[in-house]
Design a protein around this motif. Structure first.
Motif, mmCIF file in Angstrom:
data_model
loop_
_atom_site.group_PDB
_atom_site.id
_atom_site.type_symbol
_atom_site.label_atom_id
_atom_site.label_comp_id
_atom_site.label_asym_id
_atom_site.label_seq_id
_atom_site.Cartn_x
_atom_site.Cartn_y
_atom_site.Cartn_z
ATOM 1 N N GLU A 92 0.812 -1.220 0.000
ATOM 2 C CA GLU A 92 0.000 0.000 0.000
ATOM 3 C C GLU A 92 0.846 1.270 0.000
ATOM 4 N N LEU A 93 1.982 1.237 0.694
ATOM 5 C CA LEU A 93 2.832 2.417 0.794
ATOM 6 C C LEU A 93 3.901 2.464 -0.301
ATOM 7 N N GLY A 94 3.920 1.463 -1.178
ATOM 8 C CA GLY A 94 4.920 1.432 -2.244
ATOM 9 C C GLY A 94 6.320 1.138 -1.749
ATOM 10 N N ILE A 95 6.403 0.329 -0.696
ATOM 11 C CA ILE A 95 7.686 -0.021 -0.074
ATOM 12 C C ILE A 95 8.033 -1.453 -0.481
ATOM 13 N N GLU A 96 9.274 -1.655 -0.888
ATOM 14 C CA GLU A 96 9.717 -3.006 -1.212
ATOM 15 C C GLU A 96 9.663 -3.874 0.050
ATOM 16 N N PHE A 97 9.262 -5.135 -0.094
ATOM 17 C CA PHE A 97 9.143 -6.071 1.029
ATOM 18 C C PHE A 97 10.044 -7.269 0.747
ATOM 19 N N VAL A 98 10.919 -7.587 1.702
ATOM 20 C CA VAL A 98 11.797 -8.748 1.574
ATOM 21 C C VAL A 98 11.577 -9.650 2.789
ATOM 22 N N PRO A 99 11.020 -10.849 2.570
ATOM 23 C CA PRO A 99 10.874 -11.789 3.684
ATOM 24 C C PRO A 99 12.195 -12.511 3.932
ATOM 25 N N ILE A 100 12.534 -12.677 5.195
ATOM 26 C CA ILE A 100 13.741 -13.409 5.586
ATOM 27 C C ILE A 100 13.288 -14.601 6.420
ATOM 28 N N SER A 101 13.521 -15.790 5.922
ATOM 29 C CA SER A 101 13.119 -17.001 6.632
ATOM 30 C C SER A 101 13.957 -17.189 7.891
ATOM 31 N N ASN A 102 13.310 -17.626 8.950
ATOM 32 C CA ASN A 102 14.047 -17.889 10.186
ATOM 33 C C ASN A 102 14.600 -19.317 10.232
ATOM 34 N N GLN A 103 14.605 -19.984 9.109
ATOM 35 C CA GLN A 103 15.059 -21.379 9.040
ATOM 36 C C GLN A 103 16.477 -21.551 9.591
ATOM 37 N N TYR A 104 17.337 -20.583 9.335
ATOM 38 C CA TYR A 104 18.734 -20.694 9.778
ATOM 39 C C TYR A 104 19.073 -19.717 10.899
ATOM 40 N N MET A 105 18.058 -19.207 11.582
ATOM 41 C CA MET A 105 18.280 -18.204 12.620
ATOM 42 C C MET A 105 19.206 -18.728 13.724
ATOM 43 N N ASN A 106 19.064 -19.985 14.100
ATOM 44 C CA ASN A 106 19.932 -20.516 15.162
ATOM 45 C C ASN A 106 21.402 -20.475 14.757
ATOM 46 N N ARG A 107 21.689 -20.723 13.485
ATOM 47 C CA ARG A 107 23.076 -20.659 13.017
ATOM 48 C C ARG A 107 23.596 -19.233 13.140
ATOM 49 N N TRP A 108 22.765 -18.250 12.756
ATOM 50 C CA TRP A 108 23.209 -16.865 12.811
ATOM 51 C C TRP A 108 23.312 -16.368 14.245
ATOM 52 N N LYS A 109 22.455 -16.865 15.123
ATOM 53 C CA LYS A 109 22.578 -16.512 16.539
ATOM 54 C C LYS A 109 23.883 -17.069 17.092
ATOM 55 N N ALA A 110 24.254 -18.276 16.650
ATOM 56 C CA ALA A 110 25.525 -18.866 17.089
ATOM 57 C C ALA A 110 26.702 -18.018 16.609
ATOM 58 N N GLU A 111 26.649 -17.538 15.367
ATOM 59 C CA GLU A 111 27.703 -16.658 14.861
ATOM 60 C C GLU A 111 27.789 -15.394 15.713
ATOM 61 N N ALA A 112 26.642 -14.858 16.092
ATOM 62 C CA ALA A 112 26.624 -13.660 16.929
ATOM 63 C C ALA A 112 27.246 -13.953 18.295
ATOM 64 N N LYS A 113 26.895 -15.096 18.886
ATOM 65 C CA LYS A 113 27.469 -15.441 20.196
ATOM 66 C C LYS A 113 28.976 -15.640 20.122
ATOM 67 N N GLU A 114 29.459 -16.075 18.953
ATOM 68 C CA GLU A 114 30.901 -16.257 18.754
ATOM 69 C C GLU A 114 31.593 -14.961 18.353
ATOM 70 N N ARG A 115 30.864 -13.854 18.429
ATOM 71 C CA ARG A 115 31.373 -12.508 18.122
ATOM 72 C C ARG A 115 31.828 -12.373 16.673
ATOM 73 N N LYS A 116 31.139 -13.050 15.765
ATOM 74 C CA LYS A 116 31.444 -12.954 14.342
ATOM 75 C C LYS A 116 30.653 -11.841 13.665
ATOM 76 N N ILE A 117 29.771 -11.173 14.423
ATOM 77 C CA ILE A 117 29.013 -10.032 13.909
ATOM 78 C C ILE A 117 29.464 -8.813 14.706
ATOM 79 N N ALA A 118 30.278 -8.000 14.090
ATOM 80 C CA ALA A 118 30.881 -6.855 14.782
ATOM 81 C C ALA A 118 29.805 -5.956 15.377
ATOM 82 N N GLY A 119 30.045 -5.551 16.609
ATOM 83 C CA GLY A 119 29.130 -4.658 17.299
ATOM 84 C C GLY A 119 28.109 -5.371 18.154
ATOM 85 N N LEU A 120 27.832 -6.641 17.838
ATOM 86 C CA LEU A 120 26.835 -7.425 18.571
ATOM 87 C C LEU A 120 27.550 -8.412 19.482
ATOM 88 N N SER A 121 27.211 -8.386 20.756
ATOM 89 C CA SER A 121 27.872 -9.294 21.699
ATOM 90 C C SER A 121 26.870 -9.867 22.696
#
Length: 171
Positions: free
Chosen positions: A93-122
Motif C-alpha cells: 500500500e505504501l509502495g515499499i519493497e518487502f523482503v521476507p527473511i526465513s528464520n530457518q537458519y536463525m539458530n546458526r546466525w545466533k551462534a555466529e553472533a554469540k561467537e562474536r562474528k558479527i561486529a558490534g553485537l555481543s
C-alpha cells in the motif's frame, strides 16, 4: 530507491501477541533500535505502518517463519501469521519493497553472533536479580531485548548474506 530519497530500511522481528523488535537503518551513523509491545497484532501493525510512513521507509525486511508445520498452532502463532501478512500489505500500500527473511537458519546466525562474528553485537553472561547468571545481548554497548537482537540479525542477514555488502560496525 524512488524519488532520490535516501535509503531507509526497516528490519522487523514481528510478534503478533508480545514484542516486535525493530532496527531502523538510514546509514552507518543514523540508525535506531526500538520495540513495540502489544498483545493485539492489529495495534502492532498500526504502529509499524505509522513508523514506516513517518520515516519514509523504502524497504521492509521482515522475519517470516519457515517452520509452519513444526510449530504449535496456537493463537500466538496465528496472530504472528496475520501480522506478517499485514506488514506485507502495508508495504504494498505504501509502495515499499518487502523482503521476507526465513528464520530457518536463525539458530546458526545466533551462534555466529554469540561467537562474536558479527561486529558490534555481543552476548554476555551477567549476574541476574536472583543470583543466577543470565545472558544479555548488546549492540554497540546498548542492551537489547531478544526481539531487538533478532531485528538486528534480520538486517545483518539482509545486508551481509543477501546483498553481500560489508558490515562496517565494530565492537
Amino acid at each position: 530507491m524512488k524519488n532520490n530519497k535516501p535509503m531507509k530500511i526497516l528490519a522487523l522481528d514481528p510478534s503478533g501477541t508480545s514484542t516486535t523488535g525493530i532496527f531502523l537503518f538510514e546509514n552507518w551513523t543514523n540508525w535506531k533500535i526500538i520495540s513495540y509491545t502489544d498483545k493485539n497484532y492489529l495495534n502492532q501493525a498500526k504502529n509499524i505502518q505509522e513508523l514506516a510512513k513517518k520515516e519514509q521507509v523504502n524497504l521492509i525486511v521482515c522475519e517470516v517463519s519457515s517452520l509452519w508445520e513444526k510449530s504449535r498452532h496456537n493463537y500466538h502463532f496465528l496472530d504472528l501469521i496475520k501480522l506478517t501478512g499485514i506488514i506485507e500489505w502495508i508495504s504494498q500500500e505504501l509502495g515499499i519493497e518487502f523482503v521476507p527473511i526465513s528464520n530457518q537458519y536463525m539458530n546458526r546466525w545466533k551462534a555466529e553472533a554469540k561467537e562474536r562474528k558479527i561486529a558490534g553485537l555481543s552476548f554476555k553472561q551477567i549476574q541476574g536479580k536472583t543470583g543466577r547468571p543470565k545472558g544479555v545481548w548488546y549492540f554497540k554497548d546498548r542492551e537489547l531485548n531478544d526481539h531487538e537482537k533478532d531485528a538486528l540479525l534480520i538486517f545483518w542477514i539482509y545486508w551481509v548474506k543477501f546483498k553481500k555488502r560489508e558490515w562496517p560496525f565494530t565492537n
